[in-house]
Design a protein around this motif. Structure first.
Motif, short mmCIF file in Angstrom:
data_model
loop_
_atom_site.label_atom_id
_atom_site.label_comp_id
_atom_site.label_asym_id
_atom_site.label_seq_id
_atom_site.Cartn_x
_atom_site.Cartn_y
_atom_site.Cartn_z
N LEU A 191 42.95 38.70 37.81
CA LEU A 191 42.56 38.16 39.11
C LEU A 191 42.84 36.67 39.10
O LEU A 191 42.15 35.90 38.42
N GLN A 192 43.86 36.26 39.84
CA GLN A 192 44.32 34.87 39.86
C GLN A 192 44.06 34.30 41.24
O GLN A 192 44.80 34.53 42.19
N LEU A 193 42.97 33.52 41.34
CA LEU A 193 42.59 32.91 42.62
C LEU A 193 42.34 31.41 42.45
O LEU A 193 41.50 30.84 43.16
N SER A 194 43.00 30.79 41.55
CA SER A 194 42.77 29.36 41.28
C SER A 194 43.34 28.48 42.37
O SER A 194 44.34 28.80 43.01
N GLU A 195 42.62 27.37 42.61
CA GLU A 195 43.04 26.31 43.55
C GLU A 195 43.34 26.86 44.94
O GLU A 195 44.33 26.52 45.58
N ASN A 196 42.46 27.72 45.44
CA ASN A 196 42.59 28.24 46.80
C ASN A 196 41.45 27.80 47.71
O ASN A 196 41.35 28.22 48.84
N ARG A 197 40.56 26.97 47.16
CA ARG A 197 39.46 26.40 47.95
C ARG A 197 38.51 27.46 48.48
O ARG A 197 37.98 27.35 49.59
N PHE A 198 38.30 28.53 47.71
CA PHE A 198 37.33 29.53 48.10
C PHE A 198 35.92 29.01 47.94
O PHE A 198 35.62 28.19 47.07
N SER A 199 35.03 29.56 48.75
CA SER A 199 33.61 29.25 48.64
C SER A 199 32.84 30.54 48.39
O SER A 199 33.33 31.65 48.62
N SER A 200 31.61 30.39 47.92
CA SER A 200 30.77 31.57 47.68
C SER A 200 29.93 31.88 48.92
O SER A 200 30.00 31.19 49.94
N HIS A 201 29.11 32.92 48.82
CA HIS A 201 28.31 33.38 49.95
C HIS A 201 27.14 32.43 50.23
O HIS A 201 26.81 31.55 49.43
N ASN A 202 26.53 32.68 51.42
CA ASN A 202 25.33 31.94 51.84
C ASN A 202 25.51 30.43 51.75
O ASN A 202 24.73 29.72 51.11
N GLY A 203 26.57 29.96 52.39
CA GLY A 203 26.81 28.52 52.43
C GLY A 203 27.19 27.95 51.08
O GLY A 203 26.78 26.84 50.74
N ASN A 204 27.95 28.74 50.32
CA ASN A 204 28.45 28.33 49.00
C ASN A 204 27.31 28.07 48.01
O ASN A 204 27.35 27.13 47.22
N THR A 205 26.32 28.95 48.05
CA THR A 205 25.19 28.82 47.13
C THR A 205 24.93 30.07 46.31
O THR A 205 24.06 30.05 45.43
N ASP A 206 25.66 31.18 46.60
CA ASP A 206 25.34 32.47 45.97
C ASP A 206 26.61 33.11 45.42
O ASP A 206 27.49 33.54 46.19
N LEU A 207 26.72 33.19 44.12
CA LEU A 207 27.88 33.81 43.48
C LEU A 207 27.66 35.28 43.14
O LEU A 207 28.60 35.98 42.73
N LYS A 208 26.44 35.76 43.31
CA LYS A 208 26.12 37.13 42.91
C LYS A 208 26.95 38.18 43.66
O LYS A 208 27.47 39.12 43.03
N PRO A 209 27.12 38.10 45.00
CA PRO A 209 27.93 39.11 45.70
C PRO A 209 29.36 39.18 45.19
O PRO A 209 29.95 40.26 45.10
N PHE A 210 29.93 38.01 44.85
CA PHE A 210 31.32 38.01 44.38
C PHE A 210 31.44 38.76 43.05
O PHE A 210 32.30 39.63 42.89
N PHE A 211 30.58 38.43 42.07
CA PHE A 211 30.67 39.08 40.77
C PHE A 211 30.29 40.55 40.85
O PHE A 211 30.80 41.38 40.09
N ALA A 212 29.40 40.90 41.79
CA ALA A 212 29.05 42.31 41.98
C ALA A 212 30.25 43.12 42.46
O ALA A 212 30.40 44.30 42.11
N SER A 213 31.11 42.46 43.25
CA SER A 213 32.29 43.17 43.76
C SER A 213 33.30 43.49 42.67
O SER A 213 34.21 44.30 42.87
N LEU A 214 33.18 42.82 41.49
CA LEU A 214 34.12 43.05 40.39
C LEU A 214 33.60 44.06 39.37
O LEU A 214 34.25 44.32 38.37
N ALA A 215 32.42 44.63 39.65
CA ALA A 215 31.78 45.51 38.67
C ALA A 215 32.63 46.75 38.37
O ALA A 215 32.57 47.28 37.25
#
Length: 510
Positions: free
Chosen positions: A7-31
């Protein structure tokens, strides 16, 4: 997604959920990505804490790059479940804090660990010694404290160790010398004290650089440091190292950059910076600033490209380096000149300059005179010497009205003119500036008093004086051979300088 490996998503200016404060949904999607071997999310805007579910990712995961993001909070210990990780990069997340979890060292396959430029605190865990394949460890630019673990000696595969810019203290453990494959060692910008261990100075494996700068190291530079035949750069600056530079340091055949500035290094000979460093065929950048060096430095060989910036704060150095003060004399010659100059007194002006008079040995009576005796001596001197009277008008006639063409010298208190009296006597007239504050008048009286009492074969005699309320002058014989300054310092004038034998002869004659 199940078959996703990289998974190569470097330097794409992505943000996390809930106003860029929650990384849990993203990592859950990779389970469900059971074949994932590499996760690269570097250089985005990902914010939030690393969730514990990161430990549920594929056990095939070998590389994780989460550097250059906005991740904050501690490193979750559950990351140790990813036992096949070989590279973990969490650097440049300046709000990543807490201590380094001991569980991290259960990653038996870990080869490269990047934790630099964060806000990690606490001690460096001794458990680092339990990671047998660790080849690179970078925990620089954090808030780590305590000492460097002795257990680093177990890291036989360690090639690069970066501990700089922390708050580490205590000595450098000699056991680091057991890291026989170490190529880079950077312990700079800490509070490390003590001496440089011989075992570390003997690390011949170092081939890129050794940086121990900006610490509290003391003692001498170990001779064993000269055994680093492959190292390109050595920086020992901003410590308290003393004694001399080992002359063999110039024999490090690959050394290109050497920084010894801001120590208290010195030497035991006149040229205290070893000649071997200047003769080195590899050295390109050197810095000896703010030490205790002295001597003559030439811009030859390895020093040819250096400027004064490499020698600042060594006030006893001189030479041909750009910006450095020039060396005018050899030391022995300077010593003799200093002795001569210490014996010089009143300047007497003459043709082509005015020689500085050598300090005369005043003849004194063997008994102490009372006031009556002093008056008797003055009367005896007046009877003995008959000074000719030369009027102000005769001065004007002899010097062409003090014409600029007859001016042969100037000083603080007046000018000196050459002239010829009616009886063809060639004279030099020292005319003092008149000042109402009495400064020149006082100087004139003191000079006349001293000259009147002085008798020596090397002192020029005074012909006469002329003193009125608004004109004061001293008349001297005209001396045609230039000033003493021209002979002592021929570069200041057209005359030839005195050789060493002549200087000694003059000195003895005093």
């Amino acid at each position: 997604m199940v078959h996703l490996q990289i998974l190569q998503l470097s330097e794409n200016r992505f943000s996390s959920h809930n106003g860029n404060t929650d990384l849990k949904p993203f990592f859950a999607s990779l389970a469900n990505c059971s074949n994932l071997t590499e996760l690269n999310l570097a250089g985005n805007h990902l914010g939030g804490e690393l969730p514990s579910i990161i430990g549920t990712l594929s056990t095939k995961l070998a590389k994780i790059n989460l550097d250059d993001n906005h991740i904050h909070g501690p490193i979750p210990p559950e990351i140790s479940n990813l036992f096949n990780i070989t590279l973990l990069n969490l650097s440049n997340n300046i709000l990543l804090n807490g201590s380094i979890p001991p569980e991290l060292f259960q990653l038996g396959s870990l080869e490269r660990l990047y934790l630099s430029n964060n806000s990690l605190s606490g001690h460096i865990p001794s458990a680092f010694g339990n990671v047998p394949h660790l080849g690179l460890l970078d925990v620089s630019k954090n808030k780590l404290c305590g000492t460097i673990p002795e257990s680093f000696a177990n890291l036989s595969q360690l090639r690069r160790l970066f501990l700089y810019d922390n708050q580490l203290s205590g000595p450098i453990p000699p056991s680091l010398g057991k890291c026989i494959n170490l190529e880079i060692l950077d312990l700079s910008y800490n509070r490390i004290s003590g001496t440089i261990p011989i075992e570390v100075a003997s690390l011949s494996s170092l081939k890129l650089y050794l940086n121990l700068s900006s610490n509290h190291l003391q003692g001498h530079i170990p001779l064993e440091l000269t055994k680093m035949n492959m190292v390109l750069a050595i920086d020992l600056s901003s410590n308290n190292l003393s004694s001399t530079i080992p002359s063999q340091l110039g024999s490090c055949i690959a050394l290109e950059n050497l920084n010894l500035s801001r120590n208290i290094l010195k030497g035991h000979c006149q040229r205290e910076i070893p000649d071997s460093l200047q003769a080195s065929s590899t050295l390109k950048q050197l810095n000896f600033s703010y030490n205790c060096f002295s001597g003559d430095i030439t811009n030859n060989d390895a020093f040819s490209s250096l400027t004064i910036k490499s020698f600042l704060g060594n006030n006893r150095l001189c030479g041909s380096i750009e910006g450095m003060r020039k060396c005018h004399r050899k030391l022995t010659h300077n010593l003799l000149v200093a002795i001569l100059l210490s014996l010089l007194i009143i300047p007497i002006f003459c043709v082509a300059g005015y020689p500085l008079l050598l300090r005369s040995k005043f003849r004194r009576k063997s008994t102490v005179f009372n006031m009556k005796g002093i008056e008797n001596e003055k009367e005896a001197m007046r009877k003995e010497i008959k000074y000719p009277r030369i009027t102000h008008r005769q001065h004007l006639e002899a010097t062409g009205g003090f014409s600029p063409s007859t001016l042969i010298g100037s000083g603080r208190f007046g000018h000196v003119y050459k002239g010829v009296l009616q009886d063809n006597t060639r004279i030099a007239v020292k005319v003092l500036h008149f000042k109402a504050d009495g400064e020149v008048s006082g100087s004139f009286k003191r000079e006349c008093q001293i000259l009147k009492r002085t008798r020596h074969r090397n002192l020029i005699r005074i012909i006469t004086i002329c003193s009125t309320p608004d004109f004061k002058a001293i008349v001297l014989p005209l001396m045609p051979n230039g000033s003493l300054e021209d002979h002592l310092y021929p570069s200041h004038g057209p005359q030839c300088g005195l050789d060493l034998v002549q200087l000694v002869s003059i000195w003895i004659a005093l």
